[in-house]
Design an enzyme around this catalytic site. Structure first.
Site, short mmCIF file in Angstrom:
data_model
loop_
_atom_site.label_atom_id
_atom_site.label_comp_id
_atom_site.label_asym_id
_atom_site.label_seq_id
_atom_site.Cartn_x
_atom_site.Cartn_y
_atom_site.Cartn_z
CG HIS A 1 -1.96 -1.09 1.18
ND1 HIS A 1 -3.14 -1.05 0.49
CD2 HIS A 1 -1.93 -2.31 1.79
CE1 HIS A 1 -3.80 -2.18 0.66
NE2 HIS A 1 -3.09 -2.97 1.44
CE1 TYR B 1 -2.40 -4.73 8.01
CE2 TYR B 1 -2.80 -2.45 7.45
CZ TYR B 1 -2.82 -3.78 7.11
OH TYR B 1 -3.26 -4.17 5.87
CG ASN C 1 -7.83 -4.62 0.45
OD1 ASN C 1 -7.15 -3.61 0.61
ND2 ASN C 1 -7.32 -5.83 0.53
#
Ligand code: NDP
Length: 506
Positions: A56, A339, A129
């Site tokens: 990303h 993350y 997404n």
């Protein structure tokens, strides 16, 4: 000097007399070490780049609001969802996945759709997404999968053999591959695509009753996609087209919006559900779980500075507020760790203090202290340990998720119904796609898979055949493969097919 003129300074606020000519020994002499302004300027420039996101990396973002439009209090006690008409400020980042920071926006790739809600109970991140499913369902495969979508270790080129070798040896990917190679794999802009949680999450109410849920942010602009030819052309002519489109739409007051629809299952319904609701390669069919409209998301403000607000924005599926919790989806469980971990690497330990990431509607009141770049007052002289008797913040037992049942023997379990993997992708091909959609899908696959070696083409085409014989036949036809051989491979187990198509087999 004119009043109110802004005087140029060093990073430390010291006024500068000159910013064009370095300090030298004589008119043509070498630069002097004592030109500290030059040294500071160069040293800062040398360090301007931070690590780009491993996935990303290329993205665009904007601020806006989220407004509740239906009463969902029987499902969740999350305060930002507690009242019809209630608004919460959001920051949203859209992105491609595999490409680097300078890669074209029109690449065939899933799109990230990450929403940060600045709620009064802290920041809630919905890190989704534009597709409702994913390529793999076990996080042990994730680093390998991403390696295959990036560059070959020797040539540094995208590599069709790596790409299809992994996917054809991982048949659970067929559902997402079918969406990716449909024209939804090249959305026209970020405004013209949906966002999905993809994972199942848990909502729980103030009676501690819980529900399994999936989020669908449906674009109010309508779905619009690019054909392969248009995507290729735009990649050359305007590689930042989606970034530009989002920015310019908001600048001219054409605010993009999405309607949030939820699919909700009670635990009883979930027990008898025909699909594994924690398998991210599957959707919940709409006729079995009709989505209900619950809210609206509107983007109406551009960031003032891309680096500060978009590049430094950091989302984590682990940022869940009371009323919302994780599910056992293995991919989600890994993301809960990964993350936060990647942001610490990319931005530093105190990335939560950066304005775009800091809670706006609820102050941070933790006992975490110090670390690089602690840029607030570090809680001054307040106690830095718990328990304490000096008035430090106290835990609130009502904020926790109700106890939940977990049991079973610890083992590394593989998926027990591998044939399920071909049903939903087959339904998509047969029942959902238009004639034109199927034609484009086949053309897109043949164009890309045609770059791989023969034995990998055969192995992957057998997977398409298992989803739907017509699907497999048309790809075989496009690639000039022997359909009898494709059918033979399609009848094999994954392991047998891997053996039959190993290195040197064709
Ligand atoms: P439905 O006919 O009720 O739903 C099909 C959905 O497919 C549409 O609502 C649309 O989702 C989406 N869709 C349409 N064209 C494409 C495309 N080219 N690529 C991907 N998605 C597309 O059927 P079911 O719910 O029974 O699902 C049938 C199949 O549709 C599934 O196997 C799955 O592949 C696909 N699908 C299902 C979704 C779900 O949550 N049930 C969501 C998305 C796809 P949307 O309205 O979200 O744009």
């Amino acid at each position: 000097m004119a009043k109110n003129k802004k005087i140029l300074t060093t990073a430390f606020g010291i006024p500068l007399a000159e910013d064009q000519n370095s300090l030298t020994a004589g008119e043509r002499g070498p630069v002097l070490m004592q030109d500290v302004h030059l040294l500071e300027k160069l040293a800062h420039f040398d360090r301007e780049r931070i690590p780009e996101r491993v996935v990303h990396a290329k993205g665009a973002g904007a601020y806006g609001y989220f407004e509740v439009t239906a009463d969902v209090t029987k499902y969740t006690k999350a305060k930002f969802l507690s009242e019809v008409g209630k608004r919460t400020e959001v920051f949203v980042r859209f992105s491609t996945v595999g490409g680097e920071k300078g890669s074209p926006d029109s690449a065939r790739d899933p799109r990230g759709f990450a929403v940060k809600f600045y709620t009064e109970e802290g920041n809630y991140d919905m890190t989704g997404n534009n597709t409702p499913v994913f390529f793999i369902r076990d996080p042990l495969k994730f680093p390998d999968f991403i390696h295959t979508q990036k560059r070959h270790p020797a040539t540094n080129l995208p590599d069709a053999n790596m790409f299809w070798d992994f996917l054809s040896l991982t048949p659970e990917s067929i559902h997402q591959v079918t969406i990716l190679f449909s024209d939804r794999g090249t959305p026209a802009t970020f405004r013209h695509m949906n966002g999905y949680s993809s994972h199942t999450f848990k909502w729980y109410n103030d009676k501690d009753e819980y529900f399994w849920v999936q989020y669908h942010f449906k674009t109010d602009q309508g779905i619009k996609n690019l054909t392969r030819e248009a995507a290729t052309r735009i990649a050359g002519e305007n590689p930042n087209h989606a970034t530009r489109d989002l920015y310019e739409a908001i600048e001219r007051g054409d605010y993009p919006s999405w309607t949030l629809e939820m699919q909700i299952l009670t635990p009883e319904q979930a027990k008898n559900f025909p699909w594994d609701i924690f398998d991210i390669t599957k959707v919940w069919p709409h006729d079995e779980v009709p989505p209900i409209k619950v809210a609206r998301l509107v983007l109406n403000r551009n960031p003032k500075n891309y680096f500060a607000e978009v590049e430094q924005s950091a989302f984590s599926p682990g940022n869940l507020v009371p009323g919302i919790a994780a599910s056992p989806d293995k991919m989600l469980q890994a993301r809960l760790f990964s993350y936060h971990d990647t942001h610490i690497h990319r931005l530093g330990l105190n990335y939560h203090l950066l304005p775009v990431n800091a809670p706006k509607a609820a102050p941070e009141m933790s006992y975490q202290r110090d670390g690089f770049m602690r840029l607030d007052d570090n809680s001054g002289g307040e106690p830095n340990y718990w328990p304490n008797s000096f008035g430090g913040p106290v835990p609130d037992p009502t904020a926790g998720e109700p106890p939940f049942d977990v049991s079973g023997d610890a083992a590394r379990y593989s998926f027990s119904h591998p044939n399920d993997d071909f049903v939903q992708s087959g339904n998509l091909y047969r029942d959902v796609m238009t004639v034109q959609g199927r034609d484009n899908l086949i053309g897109n696959i043949v164009d890309h898979l045609g770059g791989a070696i023969n034995r990998i083409q055969y192995r992957q085409t057998a997977i398409f055949y298992k989803a739907d014989p017509d699907y497999g036949k048309r790809v075989a036809d496009g690639l000039g493969l022997d359909i009898k051989e494709v059918e033979r491979l399609a009848e094999m187990s994954n392991e047998e097919r891997a053996e039959a198509t190993k290195d040197g087999s064709y």
